[in-house]
Scaffold this active site. Structure first.
Site, PDB file in Angstrom:
ATOM      1  N   ALA A  11      11.030  -1.300 -16.276  1.00 24.79           N
ATOM      2  CA  ALA A  11      11.082  -2.732 -15.974  1.00 24.79           C
ATOM      3  C   ALA A  11       9.675  -3.271 -16.244  1.00 24.79           C
ATOM      4  CB  ALA A  11      11.519  -2.938 -14.531  1.00 24.79           C
ATOM      5  N   VAL A  12       9.330  -4.472 -15.781  1.00 22.99           N
ATOM      6  CA  VAL A  12       8.050  -5.081 -16.197  1.00 22.99           C
ATOM      7  C   VAL A  12       6.839  -4.178 -16.007  1.00 22.99           C
ATOM      8  CG1 VAL A  12       8.631  -7.518 -16.092  1.00 22.99           C
ATOM      9  CG2 VAL A  12       7.950  -6.342 -13.987  1.00 22.99           C
ATOM     10  N   GLY A  14       6.557  -0.726 -15.463  1.00 24.57           N
ATOM     11  CA  GLY A  14       6.561   0.521 -16.228  1.00 24.57           C
ATOM     12  C   GLY A  14       6.360   0.271 -17.714  1.00 24.57           C
ATOM     13  N   ASN A 102       5.431   0.529  -5.220  1.00 22.23           N
ATOM     14  CA  ASN A 102       4.871   0.088  -3.942  1.00 22.23           C
ATOM     15  C   ASN A 102       5.507   0.862  -2.801  1.00 22.23           C
ATOM     16  OD1 ASN A 102       2.808  -1.765  -4.159  1.00 22.23           O
ATOM     17  ND2 ASN A 102       4.197  -3.481  -4.507  1.00 22.23           N
ATOM     18  N   SER A 128      -2.490  -2.542  -8.465  1.00 21.65           N
ATOM     19  CA  SER A 128      -2.583  -3.976  -8.192  1.00 21.65           C
ATOM     20  C   SER A 128      -2.860  -4.734  -9.474  1.00 21.65           C
ATOM     21  CB  SER A 128      -3.699  -4.270  -7.191  1.00 21.65           C
ATOM     22  OG  SER A 128      -3.831  -5.672  -7.028  1.00 21.65           O
ATOM     23  N   GLY A 129      -2.380  -5.974  -9.505  1.00 20.72           N
ATOM     24  CA  GLY A 129      -2.644  -6.817 -10.662  1.00 20.72           C
ATOM     25  C   GLY A 129      -1.371  -7.334 -11.306  1.00 20.72           C
ATOM     26  N   LYS A 183      -3.585   0.598  -0.854  1.00 18.30           N
ATOM     27  CA  LYS A 183      -2.897  -0.492  -1.562  1.00 18.30           C
ATOM     28  C   LYS A 183      -2.207  -1.424  -0.561  1.00 18.30           C
ATOM     29  CE  LYS A 183      -0.926  -2.954  -4.841  1.00 18.30           C
ATOM     30  NZ  LYS A 183       0.413  -3.327  -4.661  1.00 18.30           N
ATOM     31  N   HIS A 186      -4.805  -3.536   0.995  1.00 20.46           N
ATOM     32  CA  HIS A 186      -5.197  -4.500  -0.036  1.00 20.46           C
ATOM     33  C   HIS A 186      -4.252  -5.703   0.001  1.00 20.46           C
ATOM     34  CE1 HIS A 186      -4.469  -6.240  -4.044  1.00 20.46           C
ATOM     35  NE2 HIS A 186      -5.759  -6.051  -4.276  1.00 20.46           N
ATOM     36  N   ASN A 187      -2.968  -5.432   0.034  1.00 17.20           N
ATOM     37  CA  ASN A 187      -2.009  -6.537   0.058  1.00 17.20           C
ATOM     38  C   ASN A 187      -2.107  -7.327   1.356  1.00 17.20           C
ATOM     39  OD1 ASN A 187      -1.257  -5.244  -2.293  1.00 17.20           O
ATOM     40  ND2 ASN A 187       0.919  -5.586  -1.976  1.00 17.20           N
ATOM     41  N   GLU A 190      -4.940  -9.560   1.026  1.00 18.51           N
ATOM     42  CA  GLU A 190      -4.523 -10.633   0.109  1.00 18.51           C
ATOM     43  C   GLU A 190      -3.739 -11.723   0.879  1.00 18.51           C
ATOM     44  OE1 GLU A 190      -2.504  -9.013  -3.403  1.00 18.51           O
ATOM     45  OE2 GLU A 190      -0.977 -10.545  -3.137  1.00 18.51           O
ATOM     46  N   TYR A 191      -2.846 -11.318   1.762  1.00 17.18           N
ATOM     47  CA  TYR A 191      -2.107 -12.277   2.598  1.00 17.18           C
ATOM     48  C   TYR A 191      -3.094 -13.130   3.400  1.00 17.18           C
ATOM     49  CZ  TYR A 191       2.773 -10.424   2.460  1.00 17.18           C
ATOM     50  OH  TYR A 191       4.044 -10.062   2.118  1.00 17.18           O
ATOM     51  N   ARG A 288       3.647 -17.174   7.400  1.00 18.40           N
ATOM     52  CA  ARG A 288       4.707 -17.230   6.387  1.00 18.40           C
ATOM     53  C   ARG A 288       6.069 -17.260   7.067  1.00 18.40           C
ATOM     54  NH1 ARG A 288       3.281 -13.636   0.986  1.00 18.40           N
ATOM     55  NH2 ARG A 288       1.052 -14.079   0.931  1.00 18.40           N
ATOM     56  N   ARG A 447      -4.468  -3.720  36.122  1.00 21.12           N
ATOM     57  CA  ARG A 447      -3.698  -2.503  35.831  1.00 21.12           C
ATOM     58  C   ARG A 447      -3.816  -1.501  36.977  1.00 21.12           C
ATOM     59  NH1 ARG A 447      -5.421   0.549  31.750  1.00 21.12           N
ATOM     60  NH2 ARG A 447      -3.346   1.304  31.213  1.00 21.12           N
TER      61      ARG A 447
HETATM   62  P1  NDP Z   1      11.701  -3.023 -10.070  1.00 17.53           P
HETATM   63  O1  NDP Z   1      11.073  -2.789  -8.753  1.00 17.53           O
HETATM   64  O2  NDP Z   1      12.542  -4.229 -10.257  1.00 17.53           O
HETATM   65  O3  NDP Z   1      12.586  -1.719 -10.418  1.00 17.53           O
HETATM   66  C1  NDP Z   1      13.391  -1.667 -11.553  1.00 17.53           C
HETATM   67  C2  NDP Z   1      13.300  -0.312 -12.215  1.00 17.53           C
HETATM   68  O4  NDP Z   1      13.732   0.724 -11.322  1.00 17.53           O
HETATM   69  C3  NDP Z   1      14.208  -0.239 -13.428  1.00 17.53           C
HETATM   70  O5  NDP Z   1      13.584   0.550 -14.388  1.00 17.53           O
HETATM   71  C4  NDP Z   1      15.431   0.442 -12.858  1.00 17.53           C
HETATM   72  O6  NDP Z   1      16.240   1.054 -13.822  1.00 17.53           O
HETATM   73  C5  NDP Z   1      14.800   1.452 -11.966  1.00 17.53           C
HETATM   74  N1  NDP Z   1      15.705   1.980 -10.954  1.00 17.53           N
HETATM   75  C6  NDP Z   1      16.149   1.344  -9.846  1.00 17.53           C
HETATM   76  N2  NDP Z   1      16.972   2.159  -9.152  1.00 17.53           N
HETATM   77  C7  NDP Z   1      17.008   3.333  -9.820  1.00 17.53           C
HETATM   78  C8  NDP Z   1      17.683   4.568  -9.593  1.00 17.53           C
HETATM   79  N3  NDP Z   1      18.436   4.759  -8.505  1.00 17.53           N
HETATM   80  N4  NDP Z   1      17.507   5.551 -10.500  1.00 17.53           N
HETATM   81  C9  NDP Z   1      16.738   5.365 -11.579  1.00 17.53           C
HETATM   82  N5  NDP Z   1      16.074   4.220 -11.842  1.00 17.53           N
HETATM   83  C10 NDP Z   1      16.221   3.220 -10.971  1.00 17.53           C
HETATM   84  O7  NDP Z   1      10.630  -2.952 -11.257  1.00 17.53           O
HETATM   85  P2  NDP Z   1       9.117  -3.478 -11.344  1.00 17.53           P
HETATM   86  O8  NDP Z   1       8.682  -3.127 -12.716  1.00 17.53           O
HETATM   87  O9  NDP Z   1       8.978  -4.860 -10.863  1.00 17.53           O
HETATM   88  O10 NDP Z   1       8.331  -2.558 -10.306  1.00 17.53           O
HETATM   89  C11 NDP Z   1       8.293  -1.145 -10.415  1.00 17.53           C
HETATM   90  C12 NDP Z   1       7.560  -0.602  -9.198  1.00 17.53           C
HETATM   91  O11 NDP Z   1       6.249  -1.094  -9.203  1.00 17.53           O
HETATM   92  C13 NDP Z   1       8.175  -1.007  -7.861  1.00 17.53           C
HETATM   93  O12 NDP Z   1       8.028   0.034  -6.943  1.00 17.53           O
HETATM   94  C14 NDP Z   1       7.342  -2.189  -7.456  1.00 17.53           C
HETATM   95  O13 NDP Z   1       7.324  -2.382  -6.057  1.00 17.53           O
HETATM   96  C15 NDP Z   1       5.987  -1.778  -7.986  1.00 17.53           C
HETATM   97  N6  NDP Z   1       5.042  -2.858  -8.272  1.00 17.53           N
HETATM   98  C16 NDP Z   1       5.466  -4.026  -8.801  1.00 17.53           C
HETATM   99  C17 NDP Z   1       4.565  -5.036  -9.081  1.00 17.53           C
HETATM  100  C18 NDP Z   1       5.035  -6.308  -9.694  1.00 17.53           C
HETATM  101  O14 NDP Z   1       4.198  -7.222  -9.832  1.00 17.53           O
HETATM  102  N7  NDP Z   1       6.280  -6.427 -10.101  1.00 17.53           N
HETATM  103  C19 NDP Z   1       3.137  -4.881  -8.802  1.00 17.53           C
HETATM  104  C20 NDP Z   1       2.774  -3.577  -8.347  1.00 17.53           C
HETATM  105  C21 NDP Z   1       3.710  -2.627  -8.071  1.00 17.53           C
HETATM  106  P3  NDP Z   1      17.392   0.197 -14.559  1.00 17.53           P
HETATM  107  O15 NDP Z   1      16.722  -0.561 -15.638  1.00 17.53           O
HETATM  108  O16 NDP Z   1      18.315   1.264 -15.099  1.00 17.53           O
HETATM  109  O17 NDP Z   1      18.046  -0.653 -13.543  1.00 17.53           O
END
Ligand code: NDP
Length: 479
Positions: A11-12, A14, A102, A128-129, A183, A186-187, A190-191, A288, A447
């Site tokens: 996802a974003v 990775g 996270n 972070s970032g 981390k 850190h968050n 940040e809050y 919040r 007490r």
């Molecule tokens: P998400 O937290 O939205 O997670 C989505 C990813 O997890 C996809 O690749 C998804 O695969 C996979 N996934 C979910 N469930 C499973 C499962 N059961 N088995 C295998 N794969 C699974 O993605 P982000 O990129 O936003 O974040 C990734 C991590 O980084 C999270 O832990 C997040 O908290 C952390 N993080 C995020 C930040 C941000 O700004 N977004 C900043 C710093 C850390 P599929 O595509 O197949 O659904």
């Protein structure tokens, strides 16, 4: 096997970390549960470097040089456990599994202990970032074993952000969950920082009567001084922005209900267990929460408030300067509390965290990046045994110099009915620390009265209990 590292979860975060690694010349094996993301990465960004697409965890592992390094970037919580369970049986002793999600540090401790039994290094790493940081350089907070860190350091140092002096914003924080713990704090900080900035804006708007565009200018000016930071910089941008649809200041058309994903709450929950007062973070998390209780806020809107006096422009300008001082002093308190928490946890868990190094790796890539952090590093380098940031001569002097303005700002806020939980709790903390005597003495008396909880005396050793029900209230020594 050709790849130097594998990334699973595209996802974003990775995807961008994989691209960052590839751009630095590493051959990166990439995998995602659903293959579309893997294909999209190779299709859209394949020309940025060497990607080895893998259809299954086994294919990813087979593509890796030994010791294998696998970075998990999947959803935190149960999905992370599920993915660990998929990969662990495919790995051999000496291989390294990095969790860059996270995760809660307690989960990381549990996972690390379990994988250690199988000889696998598990490195919970705070990143972070956000999305941009992942691609162009995050601040990275790896925990786990020293040995695993050494195998990861060249890669992490390449992809991490670089501080103004050129050093990469990554260091080995400490064993097992230390990285995810830092981390989390850190968050939390940040809050707290964001809440304080929000209160400064609210005061300039409500008490000083300035419009958002004018306040944006003030923040720009502050950004050139000791408050200079990413958060102050983006605050000016947000305040200067005009909504295209209505022509109104953007800040006026956004619903005033703040969201949260949970790391601030974790920080406060953990701080309660450790007994470390992170009042600024707690107030920020609760502020919040208050903002989101719409029905209650609507029902309470009719509660009376004070008349706000109209300020003369000269007084408004002077007030803005005082707000800068209150904001700075409150920020010092917020960071002091965060560092206290990190040091308490480091002692509790035997992590040996270097407080100076933590400040150094937040200087770039991280959301709280700021020149201010150099000061924290310097304070702890000068005195590694510093009991807290407010015990540092420089910070103490600055907070002391700001205190008169800080009190004016908090009392003006109270007079004018502007809520400032961050500013006022920070000031209360400052006053608590400097107090010669705290009413804790009276609390000990209470007490002892109702629960025979005993007390210590200022003039002699030992524990004492007063027999409150006996007419002449004699004192007994209990230990
Ligand atoms: P998400 O937290 O939205 O997670 C989505 C990813 O997890 C996809 O690749 C998804 O695969 C996979 N996934 C979910 N469930 C499973 C499962 N059961 N088995 C295998 N794969 C699974 O993605 P982000 O990129 O936003 O974040 C990734 C991590 O980084 C999270 O832990 C997040 O908290 C952390 N993080 C995020 C930040 C941000 O700004 N977004 C900043 C710093 C850390 P599929 O595509 O197949 O659904």
């Amino acid at each position: 096997a050709t790849a130097q590292i594998g990334v699973t979860g595209l996802a974003v975060m990775g995807r961008n970390l994989a691209r960052n690694l590839a751009r630095h010349g590493y051959a990166v094996a990439v995998h995602n549960r659903s293959a579309e993301r893997t294909d999209a990465l190779v299709r859209e960004f394949g020309d940025e470097g060497v990607f080895v697409p893998a259809r299954t965890p086994a294919e990813l592992v087979a593509a890796l040089q030994r010791p294998r390094r696998v970075l998990l970037m999947v959803q935190a919580g149960a999905p992370t456990d599920a993915v660990i369970e998929e990969f662990a049986p495919l790995l051999e002793p000496g291989d390294i599994l990095v969790d860059g999600g996270n995760a809660h540090f307690a989960d990381t401790r549990r996972r690390e202990a379990k994988l250690r039994e199988r000889g696998i290094h598990f490195v919970g790493t705070g990143v972070s970032g956000g999305e941009e940081g992942a691609l162009h350089g995050p601040s990275m907070m790896p925990g786990g074993s020293k040995e695993a860190y050494e195998a990861l350091a060249p890669l992490f140092q390449d992809i991490a952000a670089k501080a103004p002096d050129g050093t990469p914003t990554v260091t080995h924080i400490g064993p097992d969950g230390a990285g995810h713990f830092v981390k989390m704090v850190h968050n939390g900080i940040e809050y707290s920082d964001m809440q304080l900035i929000g209160e400064a804006y609210d005061l300039l708007r409500q008490a000083a009567g300035y419009e958002p565009a004018r306040i944006a200018e003030i923040f720009r000016e502050w950004n050139r001084g000791r408050l200079g930071s990413y958060l102050i910089e983006i605050t000016a941008e947000v305040l200067a922005h005009t909504d295209a649809a209505t022509g109104r200041p953007f800040v006026d058309i956004v619903a005033d209900r703040a969201g949260q994903k949970g790391t601030g709450r974790w920080t406060v929950q953990t701080a309660l267990d450790l007994g470390t007062p992170v009042t600024g973070i707690a107030e920020a998390v609760f502020a919040r929460a208050v903002s989101g209780h719409t029905r209650l806020r609507e029902a309470a809107r009719a509660l009376p408030g004070p008349d706000r006096p109209e300020l003369h422009p000269d007084d408004a300008a002077r007030f803005a300067e005082q707000v800068e001082q209150a904001l700075y002093a409150s920020k010092v308190v917020a960071y002091a509390q965060g560092w206290h928490m990190i040091q308490a946890a480091s002692e509790e868990y035997g992590w040996g965290i270097d407080p100076a190094a933590v400040a150094a790796i937040w200087r770039a890539g991280s959301i709280v990046r700021a020149g201010f952090l150099d000061r924290i590093t310097a304070a702890y380098r000068a005195n590694p045994d510093l009991p807290g940031l407010l015990a540092d001569e420089g910070f103490a002097r600055e907070a002391g110099a700001a205190q008169a303005a800080w009190r004016t700002v908090v009392s003006t806020a109270v007079r004018d009915g502007v809520p400032v939980p961050g500013f006022s709790s920070a000031l209360a903390y400052y006053d608590s620390l400097r107090a010669e005597r705290l009413p804790a003495a009276l609390i000990q008396g209470q007490r002892d009265f109702f629960g025979a909880h005993t007390y210590r005396r200022t003039d002699r050793e030992g524990s004492y209990h007063t027999l409150w029900a006996t007419p002449d209230r004699p004192e007994t020594r209990t230990e």
